[in-house]
Write an enzyme that holds these catalytic residues in place. Structure first.
Site, PDB file in Angstrom:
ATOM      1  N   CYS A  34     134.901  12.441   9.214  1.00 57.84           N
ATOM      2  CA  CYS A  34     134.740  11.060   8.749  1.00 57.84           C
ATOM      3  C   CYS A  34     133.293  10.822   8.334  1.00 57.84           C
ATOM      4  O   CYS A  34     132.372  11.054   9.123  1.00 57.84           O
ATOM      5  CB  CYS A  34     135.131  10.111   9.878  1.00 57.84           C
TER       6      CYS A  34
ATOM      7  N   GLN B  84     126.446  -0.425  21.874  1.00 56.26           N
ATOM      8  CA  GLN B  84     126.498  -0.590  20.430  1.00 56.26           C
ATOM      9  C   GLN B  84     126.731   0.750  19.736  1.00 56.26           C
ATOM     10  O   GLN B  84     126.081   1.745  20.051  1.00 56.26           O
ATOM     11  CB  GLN B  84     125.195  -1.224  19.930  1.00 56.26           C
TER      12      GLN B  84
ATOM     13  N   CYS C 269     143.054   6.115   4.806  1.00 53.83           N
ATOM     14  CA  CYS C 269     142.509   5.656   6.088  1.00 53.83           C
ATOM     15  C   CYS C 269     142.190   4.167   6.031  1.00 53.83           C
ATOM     16  O   CYS C 269     141.665   3.669   5.030  1.00 53.83           O
ATOM     17  CB  CYS C 269     141.252   6.469   6.413  1.00 53.83           C
TER      18      CYS C 269
ATOM     19  N   CYS D 259     130.271 -10.280  17.230  1.00 57.78           N
ATOM     20  CA  CYS D 259     130.705  -9.310  16.219  1.00 57.78           C
ATOM     21  C   CYS D 259     131.898  -9.823  15.428  1.00 57.78           C
ATOM     22  O   CYS D 259     132.543  -9.049  14.715  1.00 57.78           O
ATOM     23  CB  CYS D 259     131.025  -7.958  16.866  1.00 57.78           C
TER      24      CYS D 259
ATOM     25  N   CYS E 254     137.686   1.926   6.871  1.00 55.23           N
ATOM     26  CA  CYS E 254     136.641   1.312   6.040  1.00 55.23           C
ATOM     27  C   CYS E 254     137.264   0.311   5.070  1.00 55.23           C
ATOM     28  O   CYS E 254     138.344   0.557   4.530  1.00 55.23           O
ATOM     29  CB  CYS E 254     135.868   2.372   5.263  1.00 55.23           C
TER      30      CYS E 254
ATOM     31  N   ASP F  76     127.100 -12.233  25.093  1.00 50.54           N
ATOM     32  CA  ASP F  76     127.476 -11.130  24.202  1.00 50.54           C
ATOM     33  C   ASP F  76     128.924 -10.748  24.487  1.00 50.54           C
ATOM     34  O   ASP F  76     129.220  -9.685  25.035  1.00 50.54           O
ATOM     35  CB  ASP F  76     126.544  -9.931  24.427  1.00 50.54           C
TER      36      ASP F  76
END
Length: 444
Positions: free
Chosen positions: A173, A262, A94, A401, A97, A359
């Site tokens: 997950c 978020q 995957c 972000c 991550c 934002d």
């Protein structure tokens, strides 16, 4: 730390050159990569390793100037290396991550290095950065409240391999919130995809977004809301209300299932606190909230400036604007405008703002928006009151972000005579390379 030879997991199938190199990672790069150089001096960006490690890495693709590779064997391990909590966090597995093989403390140091590096390289600023943990996040798992699952040719749902369209069957997950896991998307067969799950930990509500009615057979009895995504991304409610109740900043918020909120349950609170600390609004202030979403920051700011002040909130997403207007009904001095941010700023029609919060999405703020924000008299706004002028805007909180687009936009602010006054960073996306920042910008 010296260690015996160990493997990072099953090797990825060869892609690109397939060449296997022995490399030493010397630093970290934005995007979840470590940096090394091969025997010829070529830069190699390597995943599944850590700075200081000696690894065998398989090249996955290459150009004349650089290559990408996956570490398939660790020859000398870093003291920061840990066993991944997910069995699919390995080369060929995957791609969700980036840092499962690093301790949480190491992940935060790596993210801080990336932020500092982007500020230095793009904005010409030398600044030490600390990435703060999100309160209540002890192990970096079970936090993701929105997950988009892809569907493979056999109808099974999973997550994509890194830089690939291959669907990996991940089961449950580990970074997905337990409410997401309980929906059981990966345990069903789907006629089409993607399938998106969004949940609210505070209310317990769960919503599933499917490509069309009928592809989620049997799932509507187990969740509060099912929506179908039509052409152009338009959502049609199949079951439920089409929105979830999220809780942050001491109150409840209506957020459409397809709108932005978020994804980490603790981040809305900590970002609201950071924005208020950055702007320090006073009663009577006029504040801009650009890319306002469901109105989280606008609502908190409205409570600070009071009826004698004003909050001007802007967003281009129609669902978000609808949510924000509903969420801000109790504070009529907070007005929500729908449309392109630069165009709305150009139209104006409000008192000169003294504060602003931005934002934006990961792509950052366009130069046009920054120009409109910092030169309102050129943008066609009503003439500021006596004593105010071009410098009436005294402080900006920029929530980002993406360190690269943040650094790029800080450099544009600098062209207009503004400087980075302070910066806080939060580990809002543990196990991944993503990080959330709040930058305080002031005129020099």
């Amino acid at each position: 730390m010296e260690s015996t030879t160990s493997s990072t997991g099953p090797a990825a199938p060869p892609s690109g050159s397939g060449e296997v190199l022995e490399l030493t990672a010397t630093g970290v790069a934005h995007g979840g990569w470590c940096v090394a150089r091969d025997a010829g001096g070529r830069v190699v960006f390597v995943r599944h390793t850590l700075p200081g490690e000696r690894v065998r890495a398989r090249v996955t693709d290459a150009t004349a100037s650089f290559a990408r590779a996956d570490a398939i064997e660790v020859l000398q391990a870093s003291p920061d290396r840990v066993a991944p909590r997910c069995p699919h966090a390995h080369p060929g597995g995957c791609g969700g991550c980036d840092w499962q093989h690093a301790s949480l403390a190491a992940q935060r140091r790596l993210k801080a290095e990336v932020i500092s590096g982007q500020l230095r390289r793009i904005a010409g600023l030398d600044r030490e950065v600390t990435v703060e943990p999100v309160p209540g996040d002890e192990d970096g798992l079970g936090w993701r409240t929105r997950v988009r699952f892809s569907v493979g040719p056999d109808g099974s749902a999973g997550l994509l391999a890194h830089r690939s369209h291959e669907v990996i069957g991940v089961g449950d997950c580990p970074i997905a919130h337990p409410l997401v896991q309980a929906v059981g998307v990966t345990r069903r067969r789907w006629a089409a995809g993607p399938v998106e799950v969004v949940v609210s930990p505070s209310s317990g509500e769960r919503a599933v977004i499917i490509p069309e009615p009928g592809t989620g057979t049997g799932i509507d009895a187990e969740v509060d809301t099912v929506l179908a995504a039509g052409r152009g991304g338009r959502l049609t409610t199949v079951t439920g209300r089409g929105a979830l109740r999220q809780r942050a900043a001491g109150r409840s918020w209506r957020v459409s299932a397809g709108a932005f909120w978020q994804v980490h349950p603790g981040v809305a609170d900590i970002l609201t606190e950071a924005v208020l600390d950055t702007l320090r609004p006073q009663p009577g202030d006029v504040v801009l909230d650009l890319f306002c979403g469901a109105g989280l920051f606008a609502g908190a700011l409205a409570g600070q400036v009071g009826p004698q002040g004003a909050v001007i909130a802007v967003d281009a997403d129609t669902a978000a604007v609808r949510d924000a207007r509903r969420n801000l009904r109790a504070t009529p001095w907070a007005r929500v405008y729908a449309g392109d941010v630069a165009r709305v700023l150009a139209r104006g029609g409000w008192r000169q703002p003294g504060l602003a919060v931005l934002d934006p999405p990961r792509t950052g703020v366009s130069r046009r928006v920054i120009e409109r924000l910092l030169t309102p008299h050129v943008a066609g706004q009503r003439r500021p009151g006596r004593g105010s002028g071009r410098r009436a805007l005294r402080r900006v909180a920029y929530v980002s972000c993406d360190p690269a687009t943040l650094a790029r936009d800080i450099a544009v602010f600098a062209e207009f005579g503004w400087q980075l006054d302070a910066l806080r960073a939060f580990d809002a996306f543990p196990m991944t390379h993503h990080v959330e920042c709040v930058a305080a910008l002031t005129p020099r």
